[in-house]
Design a protein around this motif. Structure first.
Motif, PDB file in Angstrom:
ATOM      1  N   LEU A 122       0.983  31.021   0.577  1.00  7.19           N
ATOM      2  CA  LEU A 122       2.442  31.093   0.577  1.00  7.19           C
ATOM      3  C   LEU A 122       2.938  32.034   1.670  1.00  7.19           C
ATOM      4  O   LEU A 122       3.895  31.723   2.398  1.00  7.19           O
ATOM      5  N   LEU A 123       2.280  33.178   1.799  1.00  6.50           N
ATOM      6  CA  LEU A 123       2.677  34.146   2.829  1.00  6.50           C
ATOM      7  C   LEU A 123       2.509  33.553   4.219  1.00  6.50           C
ATOM      8  O   LEU A 123       3.391  33.687   5.077  1.00  6.50           O
ATOM      9  N   VAL A 181       5.282  31.010   4.913  1.00  6.00           N
ATOM     10  CA  VAL A 181       6.580  31.653   5.171  1.00  6.00           C
ATOM     11  C   VAL A 181       6.610  32.251   6.568  1.00  6.00           C
ATOM     12  O   VAL A 181       7.579  32.077   7.325  1.00  6.00           O
ATOM     13  N   LEU A 211       6.857  29.517   9.172  1.00  2.76           N
ATOM     14  CA  LEU A 211       8.187  28.906   9.245  1.00  2.76           C
ATOM     15  C   LEU A 211       9.177  29.822   9.961  1.00  2.76           C
ATOM     16  O   LEU A 211       9.895  29.393  10.871  1.00  2.76           O
ATOM     17  N   VAL A 212       9.209  31.095   9.558  1.00  3.07           N
ATOM     18  CA  VAL A 212      10.160  32.024  10.179  1.00  3.07           C
ATOM     19  C   VAL A 212       9.834  32.212  11.660  1.00  3.07           C
ATOM     20  O   VAL A 212      10.734  32.307  12.502  1.00  3.07           O
ATOM     21  N   ALA A 218       8.050  23.925   7.676  1.00  2.00           N
ATOM     22  CA  ALA A 218       8.888  23.716   6.491  1.00  2.00           C
ATOM     23  C   ALA A 218       8.193  22.783   5.504  1.00  2.00           C
ATOM     24  O   ALA A 218       8.215  23.015   4.285  1.00  2.00           O
ATOM     25  N   LEU A 230       5.312  24.726   3.892  1.00  2.00           N
ATOM     26  CA  LEU A 230       5.799  25.661   2.872  1.00  2.00           C
ATOM     27  C   LEU A 230       6.193  24.925   1.609  1.00  2.00           C
ATOM     28  O   LEU A 230       5.887  25.384   0.481  1.00  2.00           O
ATOM     29  N   ALA A 245       4.464  25.541  -1.982  1.00  2.00           N
ATOM     30  CA  ALA A 245       5.279  25.996  -3.110  1.00  2.00           C
ATOM     31  C   ALA A 245       5.191  25.051  -4.293  1.00  2.00           C
ATOM     32  O   ALA A 245       5.277  25.504  -5.458  1.00  2.00           O
TER      33      ALA A 245
END
Length: 234
Positions: A43-44, A47, A50-51, A225, A228, A232
């Protein structure tokens, strides 16, 4: 050969490198200390990926390239190629705006269009300064240039300057507005030059503006995206 020039503002690029350093520091820290769980690590990573894609696309990628043939406006997801002869003016709003006329395919009237340069934004403070206007050319000159403006001897209507008047005017403007004024002046010269050699267009010389999607930029945001979302929901 006309020099190729890349135009962009420094703060977004600095922000990109700060973010990149933050990502590297976090990866190194978790690599040294270990992760609480595989799911947390996935998950990290998703993220951060994506950022990073968003920051690169919105901050590091945009730029305006000026060369002998025209302007290339690289926005986050699209690239506009604008030959000098089709550019009508360059001014400012919330961004630097390039107004151009796109010749009709059938030889009809050209269609007026506008391209906003994402890389050259105009802050609210700068827009307020431009709206007020009316200040003397030397009033807004940066402190490092004020020593080049001499005091006016008696009998002179205006103080003589060791800098050209145009240079003083540009130095008094906000950065994006100064760039817009310089590009506008260049476009006018190139347009007059093109009109002067009408009927003598060089082979291969571009005559129309083009716009294309940058699929790598789209993928830099869309793929992380999707990753992620998959992590998720897993």
């Amino acid at each position: 050969m006309t020099e190729r020039e890349t135009l962009r503002l420094h703060p977004p690029v600095i922000f990109w490198w700060v973010w990149a350093a933050f990502v590297v520091a976090n990866v190194a820290d978790y690599a040294a200390q270990g992760l609480p769980s595989a799911r947390f690590g996935s998950l990290l990573a998703a993220v951060l990926l994506l950022v990073t894609g968003v920051v690169f696309t919105l901050a590091a990628r945009p730029k305006v390239i000026s060369d002998g043939d025209g302007l290339t406006v690289v926005n986050p997801f699209r690239v506009h190629r604008l030959p000098w002869p089709v550019i009508e003016s360059v001014d400012t709003g919330e961004w630097v705006r390039v107004r151009y006329a796109q010749p009709a395919a059938g030889g009809g009237a050209a269609t007026p269009r506008v391209v906003h340069c994402w890389a050259l934004y105009v802050s609210t403070r700068a827009r307020r300064k431009l709206a007020v206007g009316g200040a003397p050319a030397s009033a807004g000159v940066p402190r490092r240039l004020r020593g080049l403006v001499a005091a006016a001897p008696s009998g002179y209507a205006q103080p003589p300057s060791r800098l050209p008047e145009e240079a003083l005017r540009l130095a008094s403007l906000p950065v994006s507005a100064a760039i817009a004024a310089r590009l506008n002046s260049r476009a006018e010269k190139e347009r007059r030059r093109a009109e002067g050699r009408a009927g003598e267009a060089r082979a291969g010389e571009p005559s129309t503006a083009t716009t294309a999607w940058s699929w790598p930029a789209v993928a830099a945001v869309a793929v992380p995206a999707v990753v992620l979302l998959a992590v998720a929901l897993a």
